[in-house]
Design a protein around this motif. Structure first.
Motif, PDB file in Angstrom:
ATOM      1  N   ARG A  17     -50.542   4.215 -35.267  1.00  0.00           N
ATOM      2  CA  ARG A  17     -51.614   4.974 -34.650  1.00  0.00           C
ATOM      3  C   ARG A  17     -51.478   4.910 -33.133  1.00  0.00           C
ATOM      4  NH1 ARG A  17     -57.932   4.739 -36.272  1.00  0.00           N
ATOM      5  NH2 ARG A  17     -58.500   6.559 -35.083  1.00  0.00           N
ATOM      6  N   ARG A  18     -51.573   6.065 -32.493  1.00  0.00           N
ATOM      7  CA  ARG A  18     -51.437   6.123 -31.050  1.00  0.00           C
ATOM      8  C   ARG A  18     -52.718   5.652 -30.387  1.00  0.00           C
ATOM      9  NH1 ARG A  18     -48.509  11.865 -29.798  1.00  0.00           N
ATOM     10  NH2 ARG A  18     -46.503  11.335 -30.689  1.00  0.00           N
ATOM     11  N   PRO A  20     -55.644   5.778 -27.624  1.00  0.00           N
ATOM     12  CA  PRO A  20     -56.276   6.890 -26.898  1.00  0.00           C
ATOM     13  C   PRO A  20     -55.854   6.880 -25.435  1.00  0.00           C
ATOM     14  CG  PRO A  20     -57.873   5.175 -27.390  1.00  0.00           C
ATOM     15  CD  PRO A  20     -56.608   4.810 -28.107  1.00  0.00           C
ATOM     16  N   GLN A  23     -59.162   4.821 -21.893  1.00  0.00           N
ATOM     17  CA  GLN A  23     -59.789   3.621 -22.431  1.00  0.00           C
ATOM     18  C   GLN A  23     -61.297   3.697 -22.181  1.00  0.00           C
ATOM     19  OE1 GLN A  23     -57.793   1.767 -24.160  1.00  0.00           O
ATOM     20  NE2 GLN A  23     -55.999   2.873 -23.454  1.00  0.00           N
ATOM     21  N   SER A  24     -62.029   2.814 -22.844  1.00  0.00           N
ATOM     22  CA  SER A  24     -63.485   2.847 -22.729  1.00  0.00           C
ATOM     23  C   SER A  24     -63.954   2.453 -21.329  1.00  0.00           C
ATOM     24  CB  SER A  24     -64.117   1.925 -23.770  1.00  0.00           C
ATOM     25  OG  SER A  24     -63.666   0.597 -23.559  1.00  0.00           O
ATOM     26  N   ARG A  49     -56.193  20.200 -24.485  1.00  0.00           N
ATOM     27  CA  ARG A  49     -56.815  19.085 -25.189  1.00  0.00           C
ATOM     28  C   ARG A  49     -55.924  18.567 -26.317  1.00  0.00           C
ATOM     29  NH1 ARG A  49     -61.392  20.114 -28.999  1.00  0.00           N
ATOM     30  NH2 ARG A  49     -61.444  18.065 -29.895  1.00  0.00           N
ATOM     31  N   ASN A  52     -53.235  16.437 -24.698  1.00  0.00           N
ATOM     32  CA  ASN A  52     -53.780  15.205 -24.132  1.00  0.00           C
ATOM     33  C   ASN A  52     -54.333  14.243 -25.167  1.00  0.00           C
ATOM     34  OD1 ASN A  52     -53.277  16.037 -21.536  1.00  0.00           O
ATOM     35  ND2 ASN A  52     -55.284  16.933 -21.277  1.00  0.00           N
ATOM     36  N   ARG A  53     -54.663  14.750 -26.343  1.00  0.00           N
ATOM     37  CA  ARG A  53     -55.326  13.965 -27.396  1.00  0.00           C
ATOM     38  C   ARG A  53     -56.670  13.425 -26.906  1.00  0.00           C
ATOM     39  NH1 ARG A  53     -50.610  11.307 -26.899  1.00  0.00           N
ATOM     40  NH2 ARG A  53     -51.688   9.329 -26.729  1.00  0.00           N
ATOM     41  N   LEU A  54     -57.460  14.299 -26.310  1.00  0.00           N
ATOM     42  CA  LEU A  54     -58.773  13.927 -25.806  1.00  0.00           C
ATOM     43  C   LEU A  54     -59.865  14.540 -26.671  1.00  0.00           C
ATOM     44  CD1 LEU A  54     -58.318  14.561 -21.988  1.00  0.00           C
ATOM     45  CD2 LEU A  54     -58.333  12.372 -23.147  1.00  0.00           C
ATOM     46  N   THR A  55     -61.060  13.967 -26.567  1.00  0.00           N
ATOM     47  CA  THR A  55     -62.206  14.589 -27.218  1.00  0.00           C
ATOM     48  C   THR A  55     -62.675  15.751 -26.346  1.00  0.00           C
ATOM     49  OG1 THR A  55     -63.790  13.154 -26.102  1.00  0.00           O
ATOM     50  CG2 THR A  55     -62.904  12.378 -28.207  1.00  0.00           C
ATOM     51  N   GLN A  58     -64.443  14.483 -23.187  1.00  0.00           N
ATOM     52  CA  GLN A  58     -63.495  13.922 -22.233  1.00  0.00           C
ATOM     53  C   GLN A  58     -62.710  15.016 -21.527  1.00  0.00           C
ATOM     54  OE1 GLN A  58     -61.245  11.375 -24.788  1.00  0.00           O
ATOM     55  NE2 GLN A  58     -62.419   9.539 -24.235  1.00  0.00           N
TER      56      GLN A  58
END
Length: 101
Positions: A17-18, A20, A23-24, A49, A52-55, A58
């Motif tokens: 699993r990559r 994110p 980070q938080s 998006r 980038n693999r963003l929500t 984000q």
């Protein structure tokens, strides 16, 4: 049913699993250039998006931060380094042509 008789079923593969990309603890802000520069292409475009693999939230915050940084001249609008290399070939004579009589 035996495994040899199921040719079209794929075996289950384990995948890593990559992590994110944000980070938080990271603050999405126009001053955080190390974070913002990861989401801009070489030409200076904002990456999508999916890349980038963003929500969605984000991605919106990143887009706003990039635009604010561009307006405040912290980032260039375009990153065309090859723009000035072809000045001689693109300089064409436009205007009135002289006729040979």
């Amino acid at each position: 049913m035996d495994k040899s008789k199921r040719p079209f079923l794929k075996s289950k593969r384990s995948f890593r699993r990559r992590l994110p990309p944000i980070q938080s603890g990271d603050r999405i802000d126009y001053r955080n250039m190390s974070l913002i520069s990861r989401f801009i292409s070489e030409q200076g475009k904002i990456l999508s998006r999916r890349v980038n693999r963003l929500t969605l939230k984000q991605q919106r915050l990143i887009t706003i931060a990039i635009k604010q940084a561009r307006i405040l001249s912290l980032l260039p609008f375009l990153n065309n380094e090859n723009q000035f290399e072809r000045t001689e070939s693109t300089a064409r004579t436009t205007g009135f042509r002289t006729r040979n009589k």
